[in-house]
Design a protein around this motif. Structure first.
Motif, PDB file in Angstrom:
ATOM      1  N   VAL A 191       0.855  -1.190   0.000  1.00  0.00           N
ATOM      2  CA  VAL A 191       0.000   0.000   0.000  1.00  0.00           C
ATOM      3  C   VAL A 191       0.888   1.235   0.000  1.00  0.00           C
ATOM      4  O   VAL A 191       2.108   1.152   0.059  1.00  0.00           O
ATOM      5  N   SER A 192       0.269   2.405  -0.043  1.00  0.00           N
ATOM      6  CA  SER A 192       1.035   3.641  -0.063  1.00  0.00           C
ATOM      7  C   SER A 192       1.525   4.023   1.332  1.00  0.00           C
ATOM      8  O   SER A 192       0.951   3.598   2.347  1.00  0.00           O
ATOM      9  N   VAL A 193       2.578   4.831   1.376  1.00  0.00           N
ATOM     10  CA  VAL A 193       3.088   5.338   2.644  1.00  0.00           C
ATOM     11  C   VAL A 193       2.012   6.151   3.352  1.00  0.00           C
ATOM     12  O   VAL A 193       1.863   6.085   4.576  1.00  0.00           O
ATOM     13  N   LYS A 194       1.228   6.899   2.578  1.00  0.00           N
ATOM     14  CA  LYS A 194       0.148   7.711   3.160  1.00  0.00           C
ATOM     15  C   LYS A 194      -0.871   6.827   3.882  1.00  0.00           C
ATOM     16  O   LYS A 194      -1.365   7.183   4.966  1.00  0.00           O
ATOM     17  N   THR A 195      -1.182   5.685   3.291  1.00  0.00           N
ATOM     18  CA  THR A 195      -2.121   4.761   3.934  1.00  0.00           C
ATOM     19  C   THR A 195      -1.570   4.258   5.261  1.00  0.00           C
ATOM     20  O   THR A 195      -2.291   4.187   6.270  1.00  0.00           O
ATOM     21  N   ILE A 196      -0.285   3.915   5.279  1.00  0.00           N
ATOM     22  CA  ILE A 196       0.345   3.464   6.518  1.00  0.00           C
ATOM     23  C   ILE A 196       0.321   4.573   7.557  1.00  0.00           C
ATOM     24  O   ILE A 196       0.028   4.342   8.745  1.00  0.00           O
ATOM     25  N   GLU A 197       0.623   5.791   7.148  1.00  0.00           N
ATOM     26  CA  GLU A 197       0.605   6.922   8.072  1.00  0.00           C
ATOM     27  C   GLU A 197      -0.778   7.105   8.689  1.00  0.00           C
ATOM     28  O   GLU A 197      -0.919   7.406   9.880  1.00  0.00           O
ATOM     29  N   THR A 198      -1.816   6.900   7.862  1.00  0.00           N
ATOM     30  CA  THR A 198      -3.188   7.039   8.351  1.00  0.00           C
ATOM     31  C   THR A 198      -3.505   5.967   9.399  1.00  0.00           C
ATOM     32  O   THR A 198      -4.049   6.266  10.471  1.00  0.00           O
ATOM     33  N   HIS A 199      -3.161   4.708   9.093  1.00  0.00           N
ATOM     34  CA  HIS A 199      -3.404   3.618  10.049  1.00  0.00           C
ATOM     35  C   HIS A 199      -2.597   3.836  11.329  1.00  0.00           C
ATOM     36  O   HIS A 199      -3.101   3.621  12.436  1.00  0.00           O
ATOM     37  N   ARG A 200      -1.364   4.253  11.167  1.00  0.00           N
ATOM     38  CA  ARG A 200      -0.490   4.461  12.334  1.00  0.00           C
ATOM     39  C   ARG A 200      -1.027   5.577  13.228  1.00  0.00           C
ATOM     40  O   ARG A 200      -1.092   5.427  14.449  1.00  0.00           O
ATOM     41  N   SER A 201      -1.416   6.671  12.618  1.00  0.00           N
ATOM     42  CA  SER A 201      -1.958   7.799  13.396  1.00  0.00           C
ATOM     43  C   SER A 201      -3.240   7.404  14.115  1.00  0.00           C
ATOM     44  O   SER A 201      -3.466   7.770  15.273  1.00  0.00           O
ATOM     45  N   SER A 202      -4.099   6.642  13.415  1.00  0.00           N
ATOM     46  CA  SER A 202      -5.348   6.199  14.021  1.00  0.00           C
ATOM     47  C   SER A 202      -5.080   5.287  15.212  1.00  0.00           C
ATOM     48  O   SER A 202      -5.699   5.430  16.280  1.00  0.00           O
ATOM     49  N   ALA A 203      -4.130   4.354  15.054  1.00  0.00           N
ATOM     50  CA  ALA A 203      -3.804   3.439  16.143  1.00  0.00           C
ATOM     51  C   ALA A 203      -3.209   4.191  17.329  1.00  0.00           C
ATOM     52  O   ALA A 203      -3.567   3.918  18.493  1.00  0.00           O
ATOM     53  N   MET A 204      -2.333   5.141  17.056  1.00  0.00           N
ATOM     54  CA  MET A 204      -1.720   5.915  18.137  1.00  0.00           C
ATOM     55  C   MET A 204      -2.777   6.698  18.910  1.00  0.00           C
ATOM     56  O   MET A 204      -2.735   6.772  20.138  1.00  0.00           O
ATOM     57  N   ARG A 205      -3.735   7.253  18.194  1.00  0.00           N
ATOM     58  CA  ARG A 205      -4.803   8.008  18.842  1.00  0.00           C
ATOM     59  C   ARG A 205      -5.655   7.088  19.722  1.00  0.00           C
ATOM     60  O   ARG A 205      -6.002   7.430  20.859  1.00  0.00           O
ATOM     61  N   LYS A 206      -5.983   5.897  19.215  1.00  0.00           N
ATOM     62  CA  LYS A 206      -6.841   4.979  19.957  1.00  0.00           C
ATOM     63  C   LYS A 206      -6.202   4.484  21.249  1.00  0.00           C
ATOM     64  O   LYS A 206      -6.880   4.316  22.262  1.00  0.00           O
ATOM     65  N   VAL A 207      -4.897   4.221  21.209  1.00  0.00           N
ATOM     66  CA  VAL A 207      -4.245   3.644  22.400  1.00  0.00           C
ATOM     67  C   VAL A 207      -3.550   4.701  23.246  1.00  0.00           C
ATOM     68  O   VAL A 207      -2.958   4.387  24.275  1.00  0.00           O
ATOM     69  N   GLY A 208      -3.605   5.964  22.800  1.00  0.00           N
ATOM     70  CA  GLY A 208      -3.001   7.038  23.580  1.00  0.00           C
ATOM     71  C   GLY A 208      -1.501   7.113  23.464  1.00  0.00           C
ATOM     72  O   GLY A 208      -0.826   7.649  24.347  1.00  0.00           O
ATOM     73  N   ALA A 209      -0.939   6.578  22.381  1.00  0.00           N
ATOM     74  CA  ALA A 209       0.513   6.591  22.183  1.00  0.00           C
ATOM     75  C   ALA A 209       0.961   7.919  21.595  1.00  0.00           C
ATOM     76  O   ALA A 209       0.288   8.490  20.743  1.00  0.00           O
ATOM     77  N   LYS A 210       2.115   8.373  22.036  1.00  0.00           N
ATOM     78  CA  LYS A 210       2.678   9.623  21.517  1.00  0.00           C
ATOM     79  C   LYS A 210       3.926   9.396  20.680  1.00  0.00           C
ATOM     80  O   LYS A 210       4.466  10.334  20.099  1.00  0.00           O
ATOM     81  N   SER A 211       4.416   8.161  20.620  1.00  0.00           N
ATOM     82  CA  SER A 211       5.654   7.879  19.900  1.00  0.00           C
ATOM     83  C   SER A 211       5.681   6.413  19.478  1.00  0.00           C
ATOM     84  O   SER A 211       4.857   5.598  19.908  1.00  0.00           O
ATOM     85  N   SER A 212       6.671   6.081  18.650  1.00  0.00           N
ATOM     86  CA  SER A 212       6.867   4.685  18.249  1.00  0.00           C
ATOM     87  C   SER A 212       7.193   3.817  19.452  1.00  0.00           C
ATOM     88  O   SER A 212       6.801   2.641  19.514  1.00  0.00           O
ATOM     89  N   ALA A 213       7.920   4.380  20.418  1.00  0.00           N
ATOM     90  CA  ALA A 213       8.246   3.622  21.634  1.00  0.00           C
ATOM     91  C   ALA A 213       6.982   3.242  22.386  1.00  0.00           C
ATOM     92  O   ALA A 213       6.862   2.118  22.899  1.00  0.00           O
ATOM     93  N   ASP A 214       6.021   4.170  22.460  1.00  0.00           N
ATOM     94  CA  ASP A 214       4.749   3.874  23.116  1.00  0.00           C
ATOM     95  C   ASP A 214       4.026   2.736  22.399  1.00  0.00           C
ATOM     96  O   ASP A 214       3.431   1.850  23.038  1.00  0.00           O
ATOM     97  N   LEU A 215       4.061   2.756  21.061  1.00  0.00           N
ATOM     98  CA  LEU A 215       3.412   1.680  20.303  1.00  0.00           C
ATOM     99  C   LEU A 215       4.092   0.343  20.558  1.00  0.00           C
ATOM    100  O   LEU A 215       3.428  -0.690  20.669  1.00  0.00           O
ATOM    101  N   ALA A 216       5.442   0.357  20.640  1.00  0.00           N
ATOM    102  CA  ALA A 216       6.176  -0.873  20.908  1.00  0.00           C
ATOM    103  C   ALA A 216       5.797  -1.451  22.265  1.00  0.00           C
ATOM    104  O   ALA A 216       5.604  -2.663  22.417  1.00  0.00           O
TER     105      ALA A 216
END
Length: 221
Positions: free
Chosen positions: A185-210
């Motif tokens: 998929v496109s990088v933009k699509t990944i950015e959208t999924h990543r931002s949505s996931a970060m918002r849902k779980v309250g993450a502020k960084s990649s470390a928070d997601l990890a």
């Protein structure tokens, strides 16, 4: 450079920053025993480290927390501006979860305690050479304990299957570009999924997601 399995790889330049000469010498000795790495310089305080980084453009910086003149956390902030492509490995005696969290926030992708140095330093360097994060076991336990206490109410089912997939790949150290290529998929699509996931779980960084991914057994730190 040719590896033992016949594959070509690029030798990584490592800069060592610690204010204790005997510690630097020990670190350098371990690194130079591995042909995959070369030490491009050493520094004993913050300003010297920053000047050396400008000059040598290291691939990886092994950095102590407690440094004269400019502390390791502030040095890391400036290193991200001077050599944004460099990976930062904190090698320190401090295992306080607040300090570890600060290290993650300023862009460190590896954290090893000096008490574990003999066993873990080279493992961490090899992980960073592959652009993968590395945290010694004791540090991971501290981070996960802190995360569990802070985010106990998070429920992984609120993530869509694609968001969970993206979170897992981010936690494994992959960039948006690499994930986009892997998923077709496109990088933009990944950015959208990543931002949505970060918002849902309250993450502020990649470390928070990890940490979130490890908390729910999506990956292991």
């Amino acid at each position: 450079m040719i590896s033992h399995d016949g594959q070509a790889y690029e030798t990584k330049k490592v800069m060592v920053v610690d204010d204790h000469l005997i510690v630097r010498r020990g670190i350098i000795s371990m690194i130079t025993d591995d042909p995959a790495f070369t030490v491009c310089g050493e520094a004993d305080d913050g300003p010297q480290a920053l000047d050396l980084a400008r000059e040598t453009r290291p691939d990886i910086v092994v950095l102590d927390i407690s440094l004269p003149r400019i502390g390791g956390i502030d040095v890391a902030v400036q290193l991200r501006r001077i050599v944004p492509e460099a990976e930062i490995l904190f090698l320190t005696v401090h295992d306080n979860e607040g300090i570890v969290s600060d290290a993650l926030r300023v862009g460190a992708r590896a954290y090893v305690l000096k008490s574990e140095c003999d066993d873990k330093l080279m493992e961490a360097l090899r992980a960073l050479a592959r652009h993968q994060p590395y945290f010694a076991a004791h540090v991971s336990e501290r981070l996960l304990e802190s995360y569990l206490n802070t985010h106990a109410s998070f429920d992984p089912v609120q993530l869509s299957p694609r968001e969970r997939q993206v979170v897992t790949l981010v936690a494994e150290g992959n960039s948006n570009k690499v994930i986009a290529s892997m998923l077709g998929v496109s990088v933009k699509t990944i950015e959208t999924h990543r931002s949505s996931a970060m918002r849902k779980v309250g993450a502020k960084s990649s470390a928070d997601l990890a940490l979130y991914a490890a908390r729910h057994r999506m990956v292991q730190l």
